[in-house]
Design a protein around this motif. Structure first.
Motif, PDB file in Angstrom:
ATOM      1  N   LYS A  29      40.740 106.851  28.994  1.00 12.05           N
ATOM      2  CA  LYS A  29      40.498 107.019  28.505  1.00 12.05           C
ATOM      3  C   LYS A  29      39.558 106.955  27.944  1.00 12.05           C
ATOM      4  CE  LYS A  29      44.453 103.559  26.418  1.00 12.05           C
ATOM      5  NZ  LYS A  29      45.235 102.311  25.898  1.00 12.05           N
ATOM      6  N   LEU A  30      38.342 108.130  28.179  1.00 10.77           N
ATOM      7  CA  LEU A  30      37.152 108.260  27.974  1.00 10.77           C
ATOM      8  C   LEU A  30      36.612 107.963  26.512  1.00 10.77           C
ATOM      9  CD1 LEU A  30      34.356 109.452  29.895  1.00 10.77           C
ATOM     10  CD2 LEU A  30      35.097 111.525  28.128  1.00 10.77           C
ATOM     11  N   THR A  31      35.526 106.230  27.274  1.00  9.95           N
ATOM     12  CA  THR A  31      35.418 105.539  25.718  1.00  9.95           C
ATOM     13  C   THR A  31      33.394 105.903  25.782  1.00  9.95           C
ATOM     14  OG1 THR A  31      36.595 104.160  26.296  1.00  9.95           O
ATOM     15  CG2 THR A  31      34.659 103.505  25.188  1.00  9.95           C
ATOM     16  N   LEU A  32      33.379 106.363  24.133  1.00  9.47           N
ATOM     17  CA  LEU A  32      32.544 106.505  24.085  1.00  9.47           C
ATOM     18  C   LEU A  32      31.328 105.187  23.852  1.00  9.47           C
ATOM     19  CD1 LEU A  32      29.471 108.295  23.775  1.00  9.47           C
ATOM     20  CD2 LEU A  32      30.740 108.625  21.202  1.00  9.47           C
ATOM     21  N   ILE A  33      29.986 104.803  24.380  1.00  4.90           N
ATOM     22  CA  ILE A  33      29.703 103.211  24.017  1.00  4.90           C
ATOM     23  C   ILE A  33      28.385 103.425  22.416  1.00  4.90           C
ATOM     24  CG2 ILE A  33      28.193 101.193  24.566  1.00  4.90           C
ATOM     25  CD1 ILE A  33      29.928 101.361  27.037  1.00  4.90           C
ATOM     26  N   VAL A  34      28.462 104.174  21.531  1.00  2.00           N
ATOM     27  CA  VAL A  34      27.439 104.452  20.788  1.00  2.00           C
ATOM     28  C   VAL A  34      26.720 102.992  20.579  1.00  2.00           C
ATOM     29  CG1 VAL A  34      26.975 105.225  18.195  1.00  2.00           C
ATOM     30  CG2 VAL A  34      29.082 106.167  19.359  1.00  2.00           C
ATOM     31  N   GLY A  35      25.537 103.395  20.762  1.00  2.00           N
ATOM     32  CA  GLY A  35      24.228 102.262  21.061  1.00  2.00           C
ATOM     33  C   GLY A  35      23.990 101.445  22.179  1.00  2.00           C
ATOM     34  N   ALA A  36      24.586 102.455  23.393  1.00  2.00           N
ATOM     35  CA  ALA A  36      24.163 101.562  24.182  1.00  2.00           C
ATOM     36  C   ALA A  36      22.618 101.398  25.096  1.00  2.00           C
ATOM     37  CB  ALA A  36      24.538 102.843  25.672  1.00  2.00           C
ATOM     38  N   THR A  37      22.655 100.504  26.049  1.00  2.00           N
ATOM     39  CA  THR A  37      21.833  99.846  25.825  1.00  2.00           C
ATOM     40  C   THR A  37      21.306  99.365  26.982  1.00  2.00           C
ATOM     41  OG1 THR A  37      19.598  98.191  25.808  1.00  2.00           O
ATOM     42  CG2 THR A  37      22.001  97.745  25.033  1.00  2.00           C
ATOM     43  N   THR A  38      20.297  99.097  28.064  1.00  2.00           N
ATOM     44  CA  THR A  38      20.122  98.877  29.684  1.00  2.00           C
ATOM     45  C   THR A  38      19.543  97.158  29.463  1.00  2.00           C
ATOM     46  OG1 THR A  38      17.326  99.628  28.927  1.00  2.00           O
ATOM     47  CG2 THR A  38      19.369 101.008  30.222  1.00  2.00           C
ATOM     48  N   PRO A  48      36.403 104.728  32.169  1.00  2.00           N
ATOM     49  CA  PRO A  48      35.744 106.195  32.202  1.00  2.00           C
ATOM     50  C   PRO A  48      35.108 106.380  30.774  1.00  2.00           C
ATOM     51  CG  PRO A  48      37.573 107.635  32.359  1.00  2.00           C
ATOM     52  CD  PRO A  48      37.816 105.882  32.557  1.00  2.00           C
ATOM     53  N   PHE A  49      33.169 105.793  30.667  1.00  2.00           N
ATOM     54  CA  PHE A  49      32.865 105.871  29.486  1.00  2.00           C
ATOM     55  C   PHE A  49      31.615 106.711  29.500  1.00  2.00           C
ATOM     56  CE2 PHE A  49      30.913 102.634  32.159  1.00  2.00           C
ATOM     57  CZ  PHE A  49      29.678 102.467  32.228  1.00  2.00           C
ATOM     58  N   ILE A  50      31.383 107.118  27.906  1.00  2.00           N
ATOM     59  CA  ILE A  50      29.697 107.689  28.317  1.00  2.00           C
ATOM     60  C   ILE A  50      29.274 106.387  27.500  1.00  2.00           C
ATOM     61  CG2 ILE A  50      28.570 109.868  27.588  1.00  2.00           C
ATOM     62  CD1 ILE A  50      30.938 110.655  27.890  1.00  2.00           C
ATOM     63  N   PRO A  51      28.129 106.385  28.076  1.00  2.00           N
ATOM     64  CA  PRO A  51      26.444 105.431  26.524  1.00  2.00           C
ATOM     65  C   PRO A  51      25.964 106.727  26.113  1.00  2.00           C
ATOM     66  CG  PRO A  51      25.957 105.095  29.346  1.00  2.00           C
ATOM     67  CD  PRO A  51      27.535 106.161  28.885  1.00  2.00           C
ATOM     68  N   ILE A  52      25.729 106.272  25.113  1.00  2.00           N
ATOM     69  CA  ILE A  52      24.793 107.195  24.164  1.00  2.00           C
ATOM     70  C   ILE A  52      23.906 106.153  23.320  1.00  2.00           C
ATOM     71  CG2 ILE A  52      26.278 107.438  22.568  1.00  2.00           C
ATOM     72  CD1 ILE A  52      25.927 110.481  22.512  1.00  2.00           C
ATOM     73  N   GLY A  53      23.100 106.186  23.539  1.00  2.00           N
ATOM     74  CA  GLY A  53      21.972 105.877  22.053  1.00  2.00           C
ATOM     75  C   GLY A  53      20.626 106.277  21.912  1.00  2.00           C
ATOM     76  N   ILE A  54      19.514 105.294  21.402  1.00  2.00           N
ATOM     77  CA  ILE A  54      18.763 106.343  21.360  1.00  2.00           C
ATOM     78  C   ILE A  54      17.672 105.711  21.749  1.00  2.00           C
ATOM     79  CG2 ILE A  54      18.250 106.405  19.185  1.00  2.00           C
ATOM     80  CD1 ILE A  54      16.647 103.518  18.135  1.00  2.00           C
ATOM     81  N   LYS A  55      18.094 104.910  23.040  1.00  2.00           N
ATOM     82  CA  LYS A  55      17.360 103.462  23.907  1.00  2.00           C
ATOM     83  C   LYS A  55      17.943 105.053  25.327  1.00  2.00           C
ATOM     84  CE  LYS A  55      15.901  99.962  22.397  1.00  2.00           C
ATOM     85  NZ  LYS A  55      16.621  99.727  20.721  1.00  2.00           N
ATOM     86  N   SER A  56      16.345 105.151  26.309  1.00  2.00           N
ATOM     87  CA  SER A  56      16.394 105.840  27.338  1.00  2.00           C
ATOM     88  C   SER A  56      17.489 105.408  28.992  1.00  2.00           C
ATOM     89  CB  SER A  56      15.887 106.746  27.770  1.00  2.00           C
ATOM     90  OG  SER A  56      14.224 106.010  28.130  1.00  2.00           O
ATOM     91  N   GLY A  57      17.369 105.663  29.865  1.00  2.00           N
ATOM     92  CA  GLY A  57      18.090 104.758  30.795  1.00  2.00           C
ATOM     93  C   GLY A  57      19.796 105.400  31.171  1.00  2.00           C
ATOM     94  N   ILE A 105      37.232 112.738  24.599  1.00  2.00           N
ATOM     95  CA  ILE A 105      36.961 111.284  23.966  1.00  2.00           C
ATOM     96  C   ILE A 105      37.723 110.835  23.312  1.00  2.00           C
ATOM     97  CG2 ILE A 105      35.113 110.342  22.347  1.00  2.00           C
ATOM     98  CD1 ILE A 105      33.629 111.155  24.811  1.00  2.00           C
ATOM     99  N   HIS A 106      38.441 110.245  24.334  1.00  2.00           N
ATOM    100  CA  HIS A 106      39.592 109.203  23.227  1.00  2.00           C
ATOM    101  C   HIS A 106      38.870 107.871  22.686  1.00  2.00           C
ATOM    102  CE1 HIS A 106      42.499 106.013  23.357  1.00  2.00           C
ATOM    103  NE2 HIS A 106      43.407 106.872  23.189  1.00  2.00           N
ATOM    104  N   THR A 107      38.488 106.891  22.867  1.00  2.00           N
ATOM    105  CA  THR A 107      37.562 105.933  21.872  1.00  2.00           C
ATOM    106  C   THR A 107      36.334 106.262  21.534  1.00  2.00           C
ATOM    107  OG1 THR A 107      39.337 103.936  22.713  1.00  2.00           O
ATOM    108  CG2 THR A 107      37.703 103.346  21.914  1.00  2.00           C
ATOM    109  N   ILE A 108      35.919 105.697  20.544  1.00  2.00           N
ATOM    110  CA  ILE A 108      34.396 105.353  20.081  1.00  2.00           C
ATOM    111  C   ILE A 108      34.401 104.118  19.837  1.00  2.00           C
ATOM    112  CG2 ILE A 108      32.410 105.712  18.816  1.00  2.00           C
ATOM    113  CD1 ILE A 108      33.135 108.794  18.729  1.00  2.00           C
TER     114      ILE A 108
END
Length: 123
Positions: free
Chosen positions: A4-13, A32-41, A60-63
């Motif tokens: 269930k590859l998950t995209l985390i929208v609004g990811a942050t450190t 498994p996940f992919i973090p995505i957002g406007i913050k880097s890290g 992508i299975h889940t956002i």
């Protein structure tokens, strides 16, 4: 290991944010996940991708959303275009316009909490 590859929208450190907790819990669960957002890290070994570049992502299975409705507008078509099986609208991210657009594309829409779903085995 889940598929269930998950995209985390609004990811942050920032360890005080729910998106960070979600990354932690997904990592602990072996999802498994992919973090995505406007913050880097980086979070839990995964580099945060810059959503402004609208990276091409496959399978992508889940956002799971951690962006409020006002901040979602620019990304709705991009996120739907990733063709996820479902979108989890965490508390505070509910957006009727996004719900309807996603449903019209056959995407399951869940007004739910990723952390609760993971903790209760419903993910």
């Amino acid at each position: 290991m889940s598929d269930k590859l998950t995209l985390i929208v609004g990811a942050t450190t920032n360890p005080g944010r729910y998106a960070y907790f979600a990354a932690s819990r997904l990592a602990d669960a072996g999802i498994p996940f992919i973090p995505i957002g406007i913050k880097s890290g980086e979070v839990f070994g995964e580099k945060i991708l810059d959503i402004r570049t609208k990276p091409e992502l496959k399978s992508i299975h889940t956002i799971t959303l951690y962006l409020g409705p006002v901040n979602q507008q620019e990304w709705i078509d991009y996120l739907i275009g990733l063709k996820p099986k479902r979108i989890i609208f965490n508390p505070g991210t509910e957006n009727p316009v996004f719900f309807e657009k996603a449903k019209a594309q056959g995407i399951e829409v869940l007004p739910a909490c990723t952390l609760v779903m993971l903790g209760s085995g419903q993910y």
